[in-house]
Design a protein around this motif. Structure first.
Motif, PDB file in Angstrom:
ATOM      1  N   VAL A 193       0.877  -1.166   0.000  1.00 54.02           N
ATOM      2  CA  VAL A 193       0.000   0.000   0.000  1.00 54.02           C
ATOM      3  C   VAL A 193       0.911   1.211   0.000  1.00 54.02           C
ATOM      4  N   GLN A 194       0.686   2.115  -0.923  1.00 55.79           N
ATOM      5  CA  GLN A 194       1.491   3.326  -0.950  1.00 55.79           C
ATOM      6  C   GLN A 194       0.586   4.539  -0.825  1.00 55.79           C
ATOM      7  N   ILE A 195       0.869   5.378   0.175  1.00 53.10           N
ATOM      8  CA  ILE A 195       0.099   6.608   0.348  1.00 53.10           C
ATOM      9  C   ILE A 195       1.067   7.754   0.111  1.00 53.10           C
ATOM     10  N   GLY A 196       0.838   8.516  -0.963  1.00 52.45           N
ATOM     11  CA  GLY A 196       1.758   9.600  -1.277  1.00 52.45           C
ATOM     12  C   GLY A 196       3.155   9.042  -1.520  1.00 52.45           C
ATOM     13  N   ASP A 197       4.112   9.615  -0.802  1.00 56.08           N
ATOM     14  CA  ASP A 197       5.501   9.206  -1.036  1.00 56.08           C
ATOM     15  C   ASP A 197       5.889   8.009  -0.178  1.00 56.08           C
ATOM     16  N   TYR A 198       5.002   7.608   0.708  1.00 56.64           N
ATOM     17  CA  TYR A 198       5.395   6.567   1.653  1.00 56.64           C
ATOM     18  C   TYR A 198       4.735   5.230   1.356  1.00 56.64           C
ATOM     19  N   ARG A 199       5.536   4.212   1.518  1.00 54.90           N
ATOM     20  CA  ARG A 199       5.029   2.865   1.415  1.00 54.90           C
ATOM     21  C   ARG A 199       4.641   2.444   2.823  1.00 54.90           C
ATOM     22  N   MET A 200       3.459   1.868   2.962  1.00 55.77           N
ATOM     23  CA  MET A 200       2.975   1.530   4.296  1.00 55.77           C
ATOM     24  C   MET A 200       3.849   0.458   4.950  1.00 55.77           C
ATOM     25  N   ALA A 201       4.338   0.784   6.134  1.00 53.50           N
ATOM     26  CA  ALA A 201       5.114  -0.149   6.940  1.00 53.50           C
ATOM     27  C   ALA A 201       4.984   0.361   8.374  1.00 53.50           C
ATOM     28  N   PRO A 202       5.247  -0.478   9.358  1.00 49.71           N
ATOM     29  CA  PRO A 202       5.097  -0.014  10.733  1.00 49.71           C
ATOM     30  C   PRO A 202       5.855   1.294  11.009  1.00 49.71           C
ATOM     31  N   GLN A 203       7.033   1.485  10.355  1.00 50.32           N
ATOM     32  CA  GLN A 203       7.819   2.686  10.639  1.00 50.32           C
ATOM     33  C   GLN A 203       7.199   3.946  10.031  1.00 50.32           C
ATOM     34  N   THR A 204       6.464   3.753   8.911  1.00 50.57           N
ATOM     35  CA  THR A 204       5.936   4.927   8.231  1.00 50.57           C
ATOM     36  C   THR A 204       4.485   5.209   8.612  1.00 50.57           C
ATOM     37  N   ALA A 205       3.878   4.299   9.393  1.00 52.29           N
ATOM     38  CA  ALA A 205       2.443   4.427   9.674  1.00 52.29           C
ATOM     39  C   ALA A 205       2.123   5.783  10.303  1.00 52.29           C
ATOM     40  N   ARG A 206       2.968   6.232  11.221  1.00 49.02           N
ATOM     41  CA  ARG A 206       2.704   7.503  11.895  1.00 49.02           C
ATOM     42  C   ARG A 206       2.666   8.669  10.908  1.00 49.02           C
ATOM     43  N   LEU A 207       3.629   8.659  10.000  1.00 54.00           N
ATOM     44  CA  LEU A 207       3.692   9.724   8.996  1.00 54.00           C
ATOM     45  C   LEU A 207       2.465   9.681   8.104  1.00 54.00           C
ATOM     46  N   ILE A 208       2.088   8.463   7.736  1.00 49.58           N
ATOM     47  CA  ILE A 208       0.964   8.317   6.815  1.00 49.58           C
ATOM     48  C   ILE A 208      -0.333   8.771   7.461  1.00 49.58           C
ATOM     49  N   ARG A 209      -0.473   8.486   8.749  1.00 47.59           N
ATOM     50  CA  ARG A 209      -1.719   8.874   9.426  1.00 47.59           C
ATOM     51  C   ARG A 209      -1.907  10.378   9.475  1.00 47.59           C
ATOM     52  N   ARG A 210      -0.831  11.125   9.254  1.00 46.37           N
ATOM     53  CA  ARG A 210      -0.980  12.586   9.180  1.00 46.37           C
ATOM     54  C   ARG A 210      -1.689  13.001   7.904  1.00 46.37           C
ATOM     55  N   THR A 211      -1.532  12.197   6.852  1.00 44.94           N
ATOM     56  CA  THR A 211      -2.158  12.536   5.573  1.00 44.94           C
ATOM     57  C   THR A 211      -3.537  11.922   5.453  1.00 44.94           C
ATOM     58  N   VAL A 212      -3.762  10.805   6.148  1.00 46.48           N
ATOM     59  CA  VAL A 212      -5.029  10.105   5.986  1.00 46.48           C
ATOM     60  C   VAL A 212      -5.904  10.343   7.222  1.00 46.48           C
ATOM     61  N   GLY A 213      -7.102  10.864   6.997  1.00 48.31           N
ATOM     62  CA  GLY A 213      -8.049  11.036   8.094  1.00 48.31           C
ATOM     63  C   GLY A 213      -9.125   9.984   7.955  1.00 48.31           C
ATOM     64  N   MET A 214      -9.389   9.274   9.060  1.00 46.97           N
ATOM     65  CA  MET A 214     -10.367   8.186   8.960  1.00 46.97           C
ATOM     66  C   MET A 214     -11.600   8.524   9.776  1.00 46.97           C
ATOM     67  N   LEU A 215     -12.759   8.399   9.145  1.00 46.17           N
ATOM     68  CA  LEU A 215     -14.018   8.566   9.848  1.00 46.17           C
ATOM     69  C   LEU A 215     -14.582   7.180  10.145  1.00 46.17           C
ATOM     70  N   PHE A 216     -14.704   6.865  11.427  1.00 45.38           N
ATOM     71  CA  PHE A 216     -15.155   5.528  11.799  1.00 45.38           C
ATOM     72  C   PHE A 216     -16.665   5.420  11.710  1.00 45.38           C
ATOM     73  N   GLN A 217     -17.119   4.187  11.609  1.00 46.41           N
ATOM     74  CA  GLN A 217     -18.549   3.975  11.401  1.00 46.41           C
ATOM     75  C   GLN A 217     -19.378   4.442  12.608  1.00 46.41           C
ATOM     76  N   ASP A 218     -18.903   4.142  13.810  1.00 49.05           N
ATOM     77  CA  ASP A 218     -19.651   4.526  15.002  1.00 49.05           C
ATOM     78  C   ASP A 218     -19.015   5.780  15.607  1.00 49.05           C
ATOM     79  N   PRO A 219     -19.720   6.927  15.518  1.00 50.67           N
ATOM     80  CA  PRO A 219     -19.094   8.161  16.009  1.00 50.67           C
ATOM     81  C   PRO A 219     -18.749   8.083  17.500  1.00 50.67           C
ATOM     82  N   ASP A 220     -19.408   7.196  18.229  1.00 46.25           N
ATOM     83  CA  ASP A 220     -19.075   7.062  19.641  1.00 46.25           C
ATOM     84  C   ASP A 220     -17.644   6.563  19.832  1.00 46.25           C
ATOM     85  N   ASP A 221     -17.146   5.825  18.848  1.00 44.60           N
ATOM     86  CA  ASP A 221     -15.763   5.363  18.947  1.00 44.60           C
ATOM     87  C   ASP A 221     -14.784   6.486  18.666  1.00 44.60           C
TER      88      ASP A 221
END
Lengths: 266, 252
Positions: free
Chosen positions: B63-91
């Motif tokens: 999985v590649q998001i922008g310039d980063y390939r998804m890996a445990p080391q890059t996950a933090r960086l990637i989460r800055r670019t990706v915003g996730m809306l969860f199904q249950d807003p209570d979560d």
């Protein structure tokens, strides 16, 4: 089951009260937390048979609910929900401890009755102080005040999350109970086995939810620390409030005011 | 603008119990695209989304998001670019008040307080929920919760929005307002949903997942016309493309 929802966990009203605007509401949460702690310490530090010396402490909840514009009836109702636990704790004292403790006119009271009354009074005082603290401050600010006062972060985060999710969890429990009641013939109360299953399910759902919440936190950059925008400010009034009340508590603690009055009257 | 691109290549994932959730999934979503990911229950949508926010690491493929390939080391960086809306807003709304919650992301990014405050105001204004700022999440209606949750995602100013069933359990008007809101965004949007009408309104492109594989990937209009394909994937034509139920206009 709706009983649980409406009466026991009606924190909603407390929460609404905490958004009031009296000068007590505007005090730094740390001041109020500390004052409450001193109050509770003073109240529980008396020996087991103390009753009369505890009475002056009623002044604190009375004055605070007055100044804060809190509805006394509502607070008493909250407190009365806690009292059964005190009753349970003190229930056997009058039976077990029959040594004479005090005389009330012609009536002789055993030590057991005195300690029973003392327990009830202390629980009443401590729980009303706690509810008043929540009603004047709000749970989130209390938790953050604790954090500023160097209470380990893990406890603070626990408090915040329990407070946030107790409602969600209760709702889930209520839904499950409702589903049970609708399908149970004769409307019988669930047996122990069913309760165990419901609690088990609730635990599984909670774990699942915890995982999702953690996911939501991590995906917004959570790194183990909960930051907030809330700022606290300690002012002169906070110092006056704290010092004032602590002196009053010490006076009540070391001087038995009702005994004084009795002596003056006698 | 390479950093807004989402590329998934040969992605496969099998859960520990042996269920294959994803198998050889390939797609590339470019900057500003709005893509619906549809599929019946158990088609692998959730597993796919968990890969996009770095909660799951690809077992095969990448999985590649922008310039980063998804890996445990890059996950933090990637989460800055990706915003996730969860199904249950209570979560998603886990802080004591809506304002605290919206501030959570920006504060974690280490922004100064004034900037965070500005972002909170901005995000809440965008979703029309500024008046909810001091409210506790559990006192809100379903629609209000959803708006607050979206604000909490927007406040971190992500480039890519990943939305999981954004319209579920909303009343018709809240749903309509949410769709209008989402239509105004210029982010890259990836929307996993069963609400095919919303997908039709919002997303020019649709990917159908079926049994962990991509059954179709193309223009939404074409895909939703293909009844054989929809049937095979456990889906139905969106209501808006079906005949009128009261005047008995023949359904096609």
């Amino acid at each position: 089951m709706s009983h649980i929802e409406t009466s026991y966990l009606d924190f909603g009203r407390l929460e609404a009260l905490s958004r009031g605007d009296s000068f007590l509401h505007r005090l730094d949460p740390r001041t109020k937390v500390l004052t409450t702690v001193f109050f509770v310490l003073a109240v529980i530090s008396f020996d087991a048979y103390t009753v009369s010396a505890l009475l002056p402490f009623l002044l604190y909840p009375a004055v605070l609910s007055g100044w804060g514009g809190l509805p006394v009836g509502y607070l008493l109702k909250r407190v009365s929900l806690v009292m059964p636990f005190a009753l349970m704790v003190g229930l056997f004292n009058p039976l077990l401890d029959r040594d004479p403790g005090a005389t009330l006119g012609p009536l002789e009271l055993s030590g057991g009755w005195l300690s029973f009354a003392s327990i009830l009074l202390r629980v009443f005082l401590a729980s009303s102080a706690a509810f008043i603290l929540i009603a004047l401050t709000g749970m989130p600010d209390i938790a953050l005040a604790l954090e500023r006062m160097k209470v380990p972060r893990i406890f603070v985060v626990q408090i915040l999350f329990v407070y946030r999710y107790i409602f969600v969890l209760t709702e889930e429990a209520v839904r499950m109970m409702r589903a049970y009641t609708l399908r149970s013939v004769h409307g019988r109360r669930p047996g122990l086995g069913i309760y165990a299953q419901i609690v088990g399910h609730l635990l599984l759902r909670t774990l699942d939810r915890a995982r999702r919440i953690y996911l939501a936190m991590v995906s917004r950059g959570f790194d183990g620390e909960v930051h907030t925008l809330r700022t606290f400010h300690l002012g002169l009034r906070d110092v006056i409030f704290l010092v004032g009340w602590v002196s009053v508590f010490s006076l009540f603690r070391y001087q038995n005011i009702p005994a004084w009055i009795e002596r003056m009257a006698g | 603008m390479s950093h807004h691109i989402v590329e998934v290549r040969d992605l496969g994932y099998t859960y520990p119990d042996g269920t294959t959730a994803l198998n050889a999934v390939n797609f590339r979503i470019t900057h500003g695209e709005a893509v619906a990911i549809v599929g019946s229950n158990g088609a692998g949508k959730s597993t796919l989304l968990l890969h996009l926010i770095g909660h799951l690491t690809p077992q095969t493929g990448m999985v590649q998001i922008g310039d980063y390939r998804m890996a445990p080391q890059t996950a933090r960086l990637i989460r800055r670019t990706v915003g996730m809306l969860f199904q249950d807003p209570d979560d998603q709304l886990f802080m004591p008040t809506v304002g605290d919650d919206v501030a959570f992301g920006p504060l974690n990014m280490g922004l100064p307080k004034e900037d965070v405050e500005a972002r909170v105001e901005n995000a809440l204004t965008t979703v029309g929920a500024l008046h909810l700022k001091d409210r506790a999440p559990y006192r809100l209606s379903g629609g209000e919760k959803r708006r607050a949750a979206i604000a909490s995602v927007l406040a971190s100013s992500p480039d890519i929005l990943v939305l999981d069933e954004p319209t579920s359990s909303l009343d018709p008007r809240s749903r309509r307002r949410l769709i209008q809101l989402l239509a105004e965004f210029h982010h890259t949007r990836i929307i996993a949903t069963h609400d095919l009408d919303m997908a039709f309104d919002l997303c020019p492109r649709t990917i159908i997942l079926h049994g962990g594989e991509i059954a179709a990937d193309g223009p939404t209009g074409d895909i939703f016309q293909d009844e054989a394909l929809l049937m095979a994937s456990g889906l139905e034509k969106p209501l808006s493309m079906q005949g009128c139920p009261s005047c008995r206009h023949p359904r096609r």
